[in-house]
Design an enzyme around this catalytic site. Structure first.
Site, mmCIF file in Angstrom:
data_model
loop_
_atom_site.group_PDB
_atom_site.id
_atom_site.type_symbol
_atom_site.label_atom_id
_atom_site.label_comp_id
_atom_site.label_asym_id
_atom_site.label_seq_id
_atom_site.Cartn_x
_atom_site.Cartn_y
_atom_site.Cartn_z
ATOM 1 N N HIS A 128 0.774 -1.249 -0.018
ATOM 2 C CA HIS A 128 0.200 -0.021 0.258
ATOM 3 C C HIS A 128 0.904 1.135 0.055
ATOM 4 O O HIS A 128 0.394 2.526 0.221
ATOM 5 C CB HIS A 128 -0.944 0.114 1.213
ATOM 6 C CG HIS A 128 -2.046 -0.955 1.185
ATOM 7 N ND1 HIS A 128 -2.626 -1.356 0.288
ATOM 8 C CD2 HIS A 128 -2.269 -2.005 2.088
ATOM 9 C CE1 HIS A 128 -3.697 -2.429 0.333
ATOM 10 N NE2 HIS A 128 -3.417 -2.888 1.832
ATOM 11 N N ASP A 252 -3.976 -12.490 5.014
ATOM 12 C CA ASP A 252 -5.389 -11.864 5.626
ATOM 13 C C ASP A 252 -6.720 -12.089 4.783
ATOM 14 O O ASP A 252 -7.812 -11.447 5.256
ATOM 15 C CB ASP A 252 -5.189 -10.199 5.851
ATOM 16 C CG ASP A 252 -4.956 -9.515 4.588
ATOM 17 O OD1 ASP A 252 -4.431 -10.139 3.580
ATOM 18 O OD2 ASP A 252 -4.452 -8.403 4.568
HETATM 19 ZN ZN LIG Z 1 -3.949 -6.605 3.579
#
Ligand SMILES: [Zn+2]
Lengths: 377, 209
Positions: A128, A252
């Site tokens: 990110h 995740d």
């Molecule tokens: Zn993630």
């Protein structure tokens, strides 16, 4: 042969107590492999230099991150996504991020020098991090830096992201680059952070149709996930034939993850890893660099990455996790650790919309393939 | 959002003497579909690519010669917008009149054009994702102070709100879709729920009463 990369200094990437980005996840993997007698020699990477960081990030951004990390006063912190809920300013964070980036870059180097065909970097995966913006726990984009290292040597590189969140920072870095194919499988951005990663985001200019996004429905289960993974990643890599693949192996998408809503079990992750390795061996010269990534259920992430480790090194997955080891770590993390690497089935209540979800996901294969068909010639 | 924020101001204008084929070539070359017709600095009509194609089509009863002036086929009088009109007003009018563009006049002078494409861009701007963010869907009691309470809860966690969309839910509630700059949506949804708000998405948030 798979080379393991790890540096105890990764621990310096610490976003504060109770922050979900917890270094214990990796320590558990290493300690468990040691307990099982599976631990191999791990190469210790150097810290990434500022120049290496600047191959991906802007000057002002890097100065802000480095200064803030040293405790200096920085104006406009928020402009860079710093000092926020997700990316608090913590002393030493830049150093930690550069250590982690150094590991992923070393992974690229090992592949380039043909010292190993597979590399497992027990850290990194900060997908990110944008050129001038910290986001979603990420400061420096180690993945992009490693990919750049390889394209700089004239390689074609594929990036495969199985983290539950869209790999937005890496996609952005190579959006118009014809030497890099990016494929991200994630929970749909309609619901989940960062909100991007839609089918129509296909890349620009020379990079057109080389950036693939697969936004899966919330509550997608393993069977459907693997069908879509095979249906898209296999033809894509078969067509692109990269010199190497970088895989962000975030954990995740596990059903117990507190940040997202996909429903994979650890069994599903094993199949996913094996599927990826098979595709890499068949179409990508067998060269793959795996990094870690998201994974905020500590007891799931540590088991998933242990499975990744054992799969890559060709170890059998034992039926049970040693009891003494569990007791030791349960005391440290204050959480119950499952007895087995595999999840107890059924792992969750039946998902009411399952058929609808599976149909929607199946459509994704056709929609992505239709979108790129005109350019894949 | 006002018309002045979405209108195009780099205008291509034609005079009423422009020939149909020249007007058509202009549209093709500049990739536009609407041309305002101006005479003595006054807007006197509008011609669209559809007007041109219908007027010259072999299928029409009396096809016009491509060499005639647009004056013969342009539409007038023209419905116009003002720069300080809200975009919803222009949108409603364009839908009612079934037209694809409105010239924008200020003190009788042509200052811009707004087309359906501009309004779609505005919709994207209002609903789109412009920065990495997570999505919250909340049902809020329709009374004063509730939004402020929610916003201060987020501010307390140093979470920035990137965008807010609201629409009526039922008599007593409004729906609120927020995009906020955190990956930890479930954590914050839990806090919001605990503070007495009704969280629609993310689902399965169990509130501490
Ligand atoms: Zn993630």
């Amino acid at each position: 042969m798979c080379q393991i990369i790890y540096n105890p200094q990764y621990k310096k990437y610490n976003l504060g107590a109770n922050h979900p980005f917890d270094h214990a996840r990796v320590e558990m993997v290493i300690d468990l492999m040691k307990e099982l007698g599976y631990l191999k020699e791990m190469i210790v990477p150097d810290i990434a230099s500022i120049d290496e960081i600047l191959t991906i990030h802007g000057n002002d951004y890097v100065s802000a991150v480095e200064d803030a990390s040293l405790g200096k006063q920085v104006n406009d912190l928020e402009k860079f996504g710093l000092g926020t809920f997700d990316n608090p300013v913590v002393e030493g964070m830049a150093e930690g991020a550069r250590y982690q980036t150094g590991g992923t870059i070393l992974g690229a180097q090992i592949l380039l020098e043909n010292k190993a065909k597979k590399v497992l970097q027990l850290g990194g995966g900060f997908h990110h991090a944008h050129k001038n913006l910290a986001a979603g726990f990420c400061l420096y984009n180690d993945l992009a830096a490693a990919i750049k290292k390889m394209t700089g040597a004239g390689w074609h590189v594929a990036y495969l992201d199985i983290d539950v969140h869209h790999g937005d920072g890496v996609h952005e870095a190579f959006y118009s680059d014809e030497n890099v194919m990016c494929i991200s499988f994630h929970e749909s951005g309609e619901y989940l952070f960062p909100g991007t990663g839609w089918i129509h985001e296909l890349g620009k200019g020379m990079g057109r149709s080389l950036k693939l996004n697969v936004p899966l429905e919330p509550f997608t289960e393993g069977e459907s996930y693997i069908e879509v993974l095979k249906g898209i990643a296999e033809p894509a890599l078969k067509w692109f034939k990269p010199d190497a693949v970088v895989i962000q192996a975030g954990a995740d998408a596990h059903f117990s993850d507190p940040l997202a809503d996909l429903m994979l079990t650890t069994q599903d992750f094993e199949i996913i890893f094996k599927t990826i390795i098979q595709i890499v061996d068949e179409y990508c010269n067998g060269r793959a660099l795996f990094t870690l990534g998201g994974g905020y259920s500590i007891t799931a992430a540590s088991r998933i990455w242990s499975i990744l480790y054992m799969t890559l090194l060709g170890f059998d997955i034992p039926e049970k996790i040693p009891e003494e080891w569990r007791a030791k770590w349960e005391a440290k993390i204050g959480k119950k650790i499952p007895e087995s690497f595999y999840d107890l089935l059924p792992a969750f209540e039946p998902i009411p919309r399952k058929d609808e979800i599976n149909r929607h996901n199946k459509e994704l294969i056709r929609r992505v393939m239709d979108a790129v068909a005109g350019d894949w010639i | 959002m006002l018309i002045r924020e979405v209108m195009k101001t780099d205008l291509t204008i034609i005079s009423p003497e422009t020939k149909l084929n020249d007007a058509y070539a202009l549209m093709l070359g500049r990739k536009i579909r609407h041309l305002p017709v101006v005479e003595d600095e006054n807007l006197i009509g509008v011609v669209t690519d559809r007007d041109l194609r219908l007027a010259t089509s072999k299928l029409s009863e009396q096809p016009f010669d491509p060499e005639i002036q647009v004056r013969k086929i342009m539409k007038y009088p023209v419905r116009t917008a003002h720069p300080s009109d809200p975009i919803e007003l222009a949108t409603r009018l364009m839908r009612e009149l079934k037209i694809g563009c409105m010239p924008v006049l200020e003190e009788s002078k042509l200052v811009g054009m707004v087309t359906t494409s501009d309004l779609l861009d505005a919709l994207l701007l209002l609903t789109g994702v412009h920065q990495p963010s997570g999505r919250l869907d909340i049902r809020l009691p329709n009374r004063s102070g509730e939004l402020a309470r929610l916003a201060s809860l987020l501010a307390g966690h140093k979470i920035n709100i990137h965008s807010i969309l609201t629409y009526p839910d039922n008599e007593r509630n409004v729906r609120l879709v927020l995009r906020i700059d955190t990956i930890e949506i479930k954590f914050i949804a839990q806090e919001i729920c605990n503070a007495g708000f009704q969280v629609i998405w993310p689902p399965h948030i169990a509130c501490v009463k």
